[in-house]
Scaffold this motif. Structure first.
Motif, PDB file in Angstrom:
ATOM      1  N   LEU A  31      27.449   5.412  11.481  1.00 43.98           N
ATOM      2  CA  LEU A  31      26.452   4.894  12.416  1.00 43.98           C
ATOM      3  C   LEU A  31      27.026   3.707  13.181  1.00 43.98           C
ATOM      4  N   ARG A  32      26.392   3.424  14.321  1.00 42.20           N
ATOM      5  CA  ARG A  32      26.751   2.240  15.105  1.00 42.20           C
ATOM      6  C   ARG A  32      25.532   1.327  15.166  1.00 42.20           C
ATOM      7  N   ARG A  33      25.713   0.081  14.787  1.00 40.47           N
ATOM      8  CA  ARG A  33      24.627  -0.912  14.853  1.00 40.47           C
ATOM      9  C   ARG A  33      24.354  -1.260  16.313  1.00 40.47           C
ATOM     10  N   GLN A  34      23.100  -1.199  16.706  1.00 44.74           N
ATOM     11  CA  GLN A  34      22.743  -1.428  18.100  1.00 44.74           C
ATOM     12  C   GLN A  34      21.566  -2.403  18.182  1.00 44.74           C
ATOM     13  N   GLU A  35      21.747  -3.489  18.922  1.00 42.60           N
ATOM     14  CA  GLU A  35      20.687  -4.483  19.086  1.00 42.60           C
ATOM     15  C   GLU A  35      20.059  -4.345  20.468  1.00 42.60           C
ATOM     16  N   SER A  36      18.744  -4.478  20.519  1.00 41.62           N
ATOM     17  CA  SER A  36      18.049  -4.484  21.808  1.00 41.62           C
ATOM     18  C   SER A  36      17.026  -5.613  21.800  1.00 41.62           C
ATOM     19  N   ARG A  37      16.921  -6.315  22.915  1.00 40.29           N
ATOM     20  CA  ARG A  37      16.020  -7.471  23.006  1.00 40.29           C
ATOM     21  C   ARG A  37      14.832  -7.113  23.886  1.00 40.29           C
ATOM     22  N   LEU A  83      11.135  -8.839  25.068  1.00 36.45           N
ATOM     23  CA  LEU A  83      10.372 -10.084  25.062  1.00 36.45           C
ATOM     24  C   LEU A  83      11.142 -11.130  24.255  1.00 36.45           C
ATOM     25  N   LEU A  84      10.555 -11.622  23.181  1.00 33.45           N
ATOM     26  CA  LEU A  84      11.231 -12.654  22.394  1.00 33.45           C
ATOM     27  C   LEU A  84      11.778 -12.120  21.079  1.00 33.45           C
ATOM     28  N   ARG A  85      11.830 -10.794  20.964  1.00 32.85           N
ATOM     29  CA  ARG A  85      12.216 -10.209  19.678  1.00 32.85           C
ATOM     30  C   ARG A  85      13.450  -9.329  19.834  1.00 32.85           C
ATOM     31  N   THR A  86      14.362  -9.451  18.900  1.00 33.60           N
ATOM     32  CA  THR A  86      15.544  -8.591  18.868  1.00 33.60           C
ATOM     33  C   THR A  86      15.361  -7.541  17.781  1.00 33.60           C
ATOM     34  N   THR A  87      15.507  -6.291  18.156  1.00 34.10           N
ATOM     35  CA  THR A  87      15.398  -5.205  17.182  1.00 34.10           C
ATOM     36  C   THR A  87      16.769  -4.568  16.982  1.00 34.10           C
ATOM     37  N   VAL A  88      16.978  -4.121  15.766  1.00 36.65           N
ATOM     38  CA  VAL A  88      18.250  -3.491  15.405  1.00 36.65           C
ATOM     39  C   VAL A  88      18.001  -2.036  15.051  1.00 36.65           C
ATOM     40  N   SER A  89      18.802  -1.163  15.576  1.00 40.20           N
ATOM     41  CA  SER A  89      18.739   0.248  15.206  1.00 40.20           C
ATOM     42  C   SER A  89      20.147   0.720  14.860  1.00 40.20           C
ATOM     43  N   TYR A  90      20.202   1.871  14.225  1.00 41.59           N
ATOM     44  CA  TYR A  90      21.487   2.436  13.796  1.00 41.59           C
ATOM     45  C   TYR A  90      21.619   3.825  14.405  1.00 41.59           C
ATOM     46  N   VAL A  91      22.541   3.943  15.338  1.00 33.85           N
ATOM     47  CA  VAL A  91      22.683   5.162  16.128  1.00 33.85           C
ATOM     48  C   VAL A  91      23.867   5.977  15.609  1.00 33.85           C
ATOM     49  N   PRO A  92      23.660   7.283  15.401  1.00 32.16           N
ATOM     50  CA  PRO A  92      24.765   8.112  14.907  1.00 32.16           C
ATOM     51  C   PRO A  92      25.953   8.127  15.866  1.00 32.16           C
ATOM     52  N   ILE A  93      27.131   8.052  15.330  1.00 28.11           N
ATOM     53  CA  ILE A  93      28.345   8.162  16.132  1.00 28.11           C
ATOM     54  C   ILE A  93      28.635   9.624  16.432  1.00 28.11           C
ATOM     55  N   THR A 139      17.864  -1.749   6.517  1.00 31.20           N
ATOM     56  CA  THR A 139      19.004  -2.544   6.980  1.00 31.20           C
ATOM     57  C   THR A 139      20.193  -2.403   6.043  1.00 31.20           C
ATOM     58  N   ALA A 140      19.955  -2.476   4.748  1.00 28.70           N
ATOM     59  CA  ALA A 140      21.049  -2.430   3.781  1.00 28.70           C
ATOM     60  C   ALA A 140      21.798  -1.101   3.846  1.00 28.70           C
ATOM     61  N   VAL A 141      21.048  -0.002   3.875  1.00 28.12           N
ATOM     62  CA  VAL A 141      21.694   1.310   3.907  1.00 28.12           C
ATOM     63  C   VAL A 141      22.267   1.589   5.295  1.00 28.12           C
ATOM     64  N   GLY A 142      21.567   1.152   6.347  1.00 26.26           N
ATOM     65  CA  GLY A 142      22.105   1.310   7.700  1.00 26.26           C
ATOM     66  C   GLY A 142      23.439   0.602   7.852  1.00 26.26           C
ATOM     67  N   GLU A 143      23.536  -0.612   7.302  1.00 27.14           N
ATOM     68  CA  GLU A 143      24.805  -1.351   7.373  1.00 27.14           C
ATOM     69  C   GLU A 143      25.897  -0.658   6.563  1.00 27.14           C
ATOM     70  N   ARG A 144      25.526  -0.086   5.413  1.00 25.23           N
ATOM     71  CA  ARG A 144      26.521   0.636   4.610  1.00 25.23           C
ATOM     72  C   ARG A 144      27.064   1.831   5.384  1.00 25.23           C
ATOM     73  N   LEU A 145      26.184   2.545   6.064  1.00 24.85           N
ATOM     74  CA  LEU A 145      26.621   3.689   6.867  1.00 24.85           C
ATOM     75  C   LEU A 145      27.434   3.246   8.084  1.00 24.85           C
ATOM     76  N   ALA A 146      27.087   2.076   8.630  1.00 26.40           N
ATOM     77  CA  ALA A 146      27.868   1.553   9.753  1.00 26.40           C
ATOM     78  C   ALA A 146      29.278   1.183   9.293  1.00 26.40           C
ATOM     79  N   ARG A 147      29.371   0.564   8.119  1.00 29.01           N
ATOM     80  CA  ARG A 147      30.698   0.221   7.586  1.00 29.01           C
ATOM     81  C   ARG A 147      31.525   1.476   7.315  1.00 29.01           C
ATOM     82  N   ALA A 148      30.840   2.553   6.955  1.00 33.27           N
ATOM     83  CA  ALA A 148      31.545   3.813   6.667  1.00 33.27           C
ATOM     84  C   ALA A 148      31.916   4.573   7.937  1.00 33.27           C
ATOM     85  N   GLY A 149      31.434   4.097   9.083  1.00 30.37           N
ATOM     86  CA  GLY A 149      31.775   4.743  10.352  1.00 30.37           C
ATOM     87  C   GLY A 149      30.862   5.882  10.748  1.00 30.37           C
TER      88      GLY A 149
END
Length: 208
Positions: free
Chosen positions: A105-111, A113-123, A93-103
């Motif tokens: 990766l794009r942070r992507q949430e998917s839900r 059942l009852l759980r939300t998962t976060v992935s980092y997709v290349p731009i 998460t920490a490095v994914g967010e750093r790469l997202a801030r740098a442009g």
């Protein structure tokens, strides 16, 4: 691009952002990258299985600053393996967010059942694929790699990502990789060794 950032991109699919490694191996490799950045910055060193802070001044990078503050704030804990395990818990998460801030990766949430998962997709898939391509070129060249590149290669090997870098490389590259890691400066060589041992132990225990 910083060590842990390039490791993240090599360890994830350059189109979908899906991890290529066991989750524990990904986290520990990234944790090794975060500690390695602080060694390269001259803020910490590693010797005899211990992490020691040698410069408390804050690094320019916000994530590196956070990690250094953690090391200073928990000075009673100095074991490299302890810090690798601790940092591995949040490293994706920490490095994914750093790469997202740098442009990169794009942070992507998917839900589901009852759980939300976060992935980092290349731009841009080409940007995401570049670190592995660049390291392959480094190994094919006769010139010695820079210390940061040698460290990144060591972490790639320690986590089991070698084939992602060497998949189309010739015999020269395979041979050079075997020579580069033992030639790392002592603190970095020890960090790589501890990362490899931690990855092996975690995978054997089936840690998620």
């Amino acid at each position: 691009m910083l060590i842990a950032d390039e490791f993240f991109l090599i360890a994830h699919n350059d189109i979908r952002g899906k991890a290529k490694l066991h989750p524990a191996a990904t986290g520990l490799g990234l944790a090794g990258g975060l500690l390695g950045e602080l060694i390269l910055y001259g803020h910490v060193t590693v010797a005899n299985g211990q992490v020691g802070v040698i410069d408390r001044r804050p690094p320019a990078d916000a994530l590196a600053h956070t990690v250094l503050d953690q090391l200073i704030g928990e000075a009673q804990h100095q074991s490299v393996r302890t810090w690798l395990s601790f940092l591995a818990q949040t490293a994706v998460t920490a490095v994914g967010e750093r790469l997202a801030r740098a442009g990169a990766l794009r942070r992507q949430e998917s839900r589901r059942l009852l759980r939300t998962t976060v992935s980092y997709v290349p731009i841009d898939p080409n940007v995401a694929a570049w670190p592995a391509t660049r390291l392959r070129a480094v190994l094919e060249r006769p010139d010695p790699p820079s210390v940061p590149d040698a460290l990144l290669l060591g972490l790639v090997a320690s986590a089991g990502l070698t084939r992602e870098v060497l998949w189309s490389a010739g015999p020269r590259a395979h041979h050079r990789l075997n020579l580069i890691i033992p030639a790392l400066p002592a603190p970095l060589k020890e960090l790589v060794a501890h990362t490899e041992a931690a990855v092996g132990a975690a995978v054997l225990r089936g840690i998620p």
